[in-house]
Design a protein around this motif. Structure first.
Motif, PDB file in Angstrom:
ATOM      1  N   ARG A   1      35.090 -21.130 -58.312  1.00 11.88           N
ATOM      2  CA  ARG A   1      34.166 -20.011 -58.474  1.00 11.88           C
ATOM      3  C   ARG A   1      34.449 -18.877 -57.495  1.00 11.88           C
ATOM      4  NH1 ARG A   1      28.652 -22.645 -57.901  1.00 11.88           N
ATOM      5  NH2 ARG A   1      27.971 -20.497 -58.148  1.00 11.88           N
ATOM      6  N   GLY A   2      35.448 -19.044 -56.620  1.00  6.07           N
ATOM      7  CA  GLY A   2      35.824 -18.003 -55.676  1.00  6.07           C
ATOM      8  C   GLY A   2      34.919 -17.914 -54.461  1.00  6.07           C
ATOM      9  N   LEU A   3      34.176 -18.983 -54.175  1.00  4.49           N
ATOM     10  CA  LEU A   3      33.216 -18.955 -53.080  1.00  4.49           C
ATOM     11  C   LEU A   3      33.757 -19.522 -51.775  1.00  4.49           C
ATOM     12  CD1 LEU A   3      30.082 -19.981 -55.151  1.00  4.49           C
ATOM     13  CD2 LEU A   3      30.693 -17.698 -54.330  1.00  4.49           C
ATOM     14  N   CYS A   4      34.886 -20.203 -51.826  1.00  2.37           N
ATOM     15  CA  CYS A   4      35.511 -20.741 -50.620  1.00  2.37           C
ATOM     16  C   CYS A   4      36.941 -21.132 -50.949  1.00  2.37           C
ATOM     17  CB  CYS A   4      34.734 -21.950 -50.083  1.00  2.37           C
ATOM     18  SG  CYS A   4      34.883 -23.448 -51.085  1.00  2.37           S
ATOM     19  N   GLU A   5      37.653 -21.562 -49.935  1.00  3.51           N
ATOM     20  CA  GLU A   5      38.999 -22.096 -50.125  1.00  3.51           C
ATOM     21  C   GLU A   5      38.875 -23.598 -50.354  1.00  3.51           C
ATOM     22  OE1 GLU A   5      41.944 -20.372 -50.099  1.00  3.51           O
ATOM     23  OE2 GLU A   5      40.722 -18.552 -49.984  1.00  3.51           O
ATOM     24  N   ASN A   6      39.754 -24.165 -51.125  1.00  6.35           N
ATOM     25  CA  ASN A   6      39.739 -25.598 -51.368  1.00  6.35           C
ATOM     26  C   ASN A   6      40.538 -26.313 -50.278  1.00  6.35           C
ATOM     27  OD1 ASN A   6      39.179 -28.026 -52.567  1.00  6.35           O
ATOM     28  ND2 ASN A   6      40.763 -27.846 -54.121  1.00  6.35           N
ATOM     29  N   VAL A   7      40.023 -26.236 -49.054  1.00  4.19           N
ATOM     30  CA  VAL A   7      40.665 -26.830 -47.890  1.00  4.19           C
ATOM     31  C   VAL A   7      39.728 -27.892 -47.339  1.00  4.19           C
ATOM     32  CG1 VAL A   7      41.547 -26.400 -45.564  1.00  4.19           C
ATOM     33  CG2 VAL A   7      41.853 -24.676 -47.362  1.00  4.19           C
ATOM     34  N   LEU A   8      40.263 -29.091 -47.132  1.00  6.61           N
ATOM     35  CA  LEU A   8      39.474 -30.211 -46.632  1.00  6.61           C
ATOM     36  C   LEU A   8      40.029 -30.696 -45.305  1.00  6.61           C
ATOM     37  CD1 LEU A   8      39.411 -32.055 -50.036  1.00  6.61           C
ATOM     38  CD2 LEU A   8      37.456 -30.922 -48.989  1.00  6.61           C
ATOM     39  N   ARG A   9      39.137 -31.175 -44.457  1.00  5.12           N
ATOM     40  CA  ARG A   9      39.587 -31.791 -43.203  1.00  5.12           C
ATOM     41  C   ARG A   9      39.988 -33.234 -43.466  1.00  5.12           C
ATOM     42  NH1 ARG A   9      34.794 -30.674 -39.221  1.00  5.12           N
ATOM     43  NH2 ARG A   9      33.670 -30.334 -41.145  1.00  5.12           N
ATOM     44  N   GLU A  10      40.976 -33.704 -42.741  1.00  2.00           N
ATOM     45  CA  GLU A  10      41.397 -35.097 -42.865  1.00  2.00           C
ATOM     46  C   GLU A  10      40.240 -36.004 -42.478  1.00  2.00           C
ATOM     47  OE1 GLU A  10      44.961 -35.755 -40.664  1.00  2.00           O
ATOM     48  OE2 GLU A  10      46.121 -34.432 -41.938  1.00  2.00           O
ATOM     49  N   PRO A  11      40.112 -37.123 -43.088  1.00  2.40           N
ATOM     50  CA  PRO A  11      41.043 -37.813 -43.963  1.00  2.40           C
ATOM     51  C   PRO A  11      40.832 -37.494 -45.437  1.00  2.40           C
ATOM     52  CG  PRO A  11      39.279 -39.300 -43.450  1.00  2.40           C
ATOM     53  CD  PRO A  11      39.007 -37.997 -42.709  1.00  2.40           C
ATOM     54  N   MET A  12      39.989 -36.525 -45.757  1.00  2.00           N
ATOM     55  CA  MET A  12      39.728 -36.198 -47.161  1.00  2.00           C
ATOM     56  C   MET A  12      40.937 -35.516 -47.780  1.00  2.00           C
ATOM     57  SD  MET A  12      35.760 -35.176 -47.313  1.00  2.00           S
ATOM     58  CE  MET A  12      35.741 -35.664 -49.010  1.00  2.00           C
ATOM     59  N   THR A  13      41.068 -35.716 -49.081  1.00  2.00           N
ATOM     60  CA  THR A  13      42.156 -35.102 -49.836  1.00  2.00           C
ATOM     61  C   THR A  13      41.559 -34.423 -51.065  1.00  2.00           C
ATOM     62  OG1 THR A  13      42.519 -37.141 -51.080  1.00  2.00           O
ATOM     63  CG2 THR A  13      43.855 -36.820 -49.101  1.00  2.00           C
ATOM     64  N   PRO A  14      42.253 -33.430 -51.614  1.00  3.67           N
ATOM     65  CA  PRO A  14      41.763 -32.771 -52.821  1.00  3.67           C
ATOM     66  C   PRO A  14      41.613 -33.764 -53.979  1.00  3.67           C
ATOM     67  CG  PRO A  14      43.533 -31.495 -51.837  1.00  3.67           C
ATOM     68  CD  PRO A  14      43.495 -32.824 -51.131  1.00  3.67           C
TER      69      PRO A  14
ATOM     70  N   THR B   1      40.016 -35.762 -62.440  1.00  5.14           N
ATOM     71  CA  THR B   1      38.672 -35.479 -61.929  1.00  5.14           C
ATOM     72  C   THR B   1      38.361 -34.000 -62.037  1.00  5.14           C
ATOM     73  OG1 THR B   1      38.710 -37.374 -60.439  1.00  5.14           O
ATOM     74  CG2 THR B   1      37.193 -35.596 -59.887  1.00  5.14           C
ATOM     75  N   ARG B   2      39.331 -33.181 -61.694  1.00  7.85           N
ATOM     76  CA  ARG B   2      39.144 -31.721 -61.762  1.00  7.85           C
ATOM     77  C   ARG B   2      38.763 -31.296 -63.191  1.00  7.85           C
ATOM     78  NH1 ARG B   2      40.857 -28.195 -58.287  1.00  7.85           N
ATOM     79  NH2 ARG B   2      42.334 -29.671 -57.392  1.00  7.85           N
ATOM     80  N   LYS B   3      39.480 -31.801 -64.172  1.00  8.24           N
ATOM     81  CA  LYS B   3      39.181 -31.449 -65.563  1.00  8.24           C
ATOM     82  C   LYS B   3      37.785 -31.916 -65.969  1.00  8.24           C
ATOM     83  CE  LYS B   3      43.919 -31.306 -67.243  1.00  8.24           C
ATOM     84  NZ  LYS B   3      44.929 -31.950 -68.090  1.00  8.24           N
ATOM     85  N   ALA B   4      37.447 -33.146 -65.618  1.00  9.08           N
ATOM     86  CA  ALA B   4      36.125 -33.682 -65.963  1.00  9.08           C
ATOM     87  C   ALA B   4      35.020 -32.906 -65.260  1.00  9.08           C
ATOM     88  CB  ALA B   4      36.047 -35.158 -65.592  1.00  9.08           C
ATOM     89  N   LEU B   5      35.225 -32.593 -63.997  1.00 10.90           N
ATOM     90  CA  LEU B   5      34.226 -31.860 -63.216  1.00 10.90           C
ATOM     91  C   LEU B   5      34.014 -30.457 -63.767  1.00 10.90           C
ATOM     92  CD1 LEU B   5      32.393 -31.572 -60.728  1.00 10.90           C
ATOM     93  CD2 LEU B   5      34.429 -30.891 -59.437  1.00 10.90           C
ATOM     94  N   PHE B   6      35.094 -29.742 -64.005  1.00  8.92           N
ATOM     95  CA  PHE B   6      34.978 -28.375 -64.500  1.00  8.92           C
ATOM     96  C   PHE B   6      34.345 -28.344 -65.891  1.00  8.92           C
ATOM     97  CE2 PHE B   6      38.692 -26.635 -61.713  1.00  8.92           C
ATOM     98  CZ  PHE B   6      37.971 -26.930 -60.572  1.00  8.92           C
ATOM     99  N   ALA B   7      34.677 -29.308 -66.730  1.00  8.93           N
ATOM    100  CA  ALA B   7      34.078 -29.374 -68.066  1.00  8.93           C
ATOM    101  C   ALA B   7      32.580 -29.668 -67.977  1.00  8.93           C
ATOM    102  CB  ALA B   7      34.771 -30.445 -68.902  1.00  8.93           C
TER     103      ALA B   7
END
Length: 89
Positions: free
Chosen positions: A59-72, A77-83
């Protein structure tokens, strides 16, 4: 109760469902909750924070950057979530 991760990425829909419940409109509150339920499920296919960041970034509200140990989140999942999000927005 409210799934607060969801309220950060879809505040309008979650507030509406919560407001209906607090006003005692059980039928409409239940219907609103059931409309949100597939979104809740998709949001937690992987850790909720990673899913929330992916959606907020889309949605352009932040960067998709995560702190370790999390991963994108993964592509499935992305397709299911966005749908699921598209259906409630």
């Amino acid at each position: 109760g409210v799934i607060s991760v969801a309220s950060n990425v879809a505040p309008g829909a979650v507030v509406r469902a919560t407001k209906l419940a607090l006003e005692g409109d059980r039928a409409e509150a239940r219907a609103a909750h059931l409309r949100l339920f597939p979104f809740y499920e998709a949001l937690f296919l992987e850790p909720g924070v990673a899913s929330a960041k992916a959606l907020l970034a889309k949605r352009g509200l932040c960067e998709n950057v995560l702190r370790e140990p999390m991963t994108p989140i993964g592509e499935a999942t992305r397709k299911a979530l966005f749908a699921a999000y598209e259906k409630i927005s």
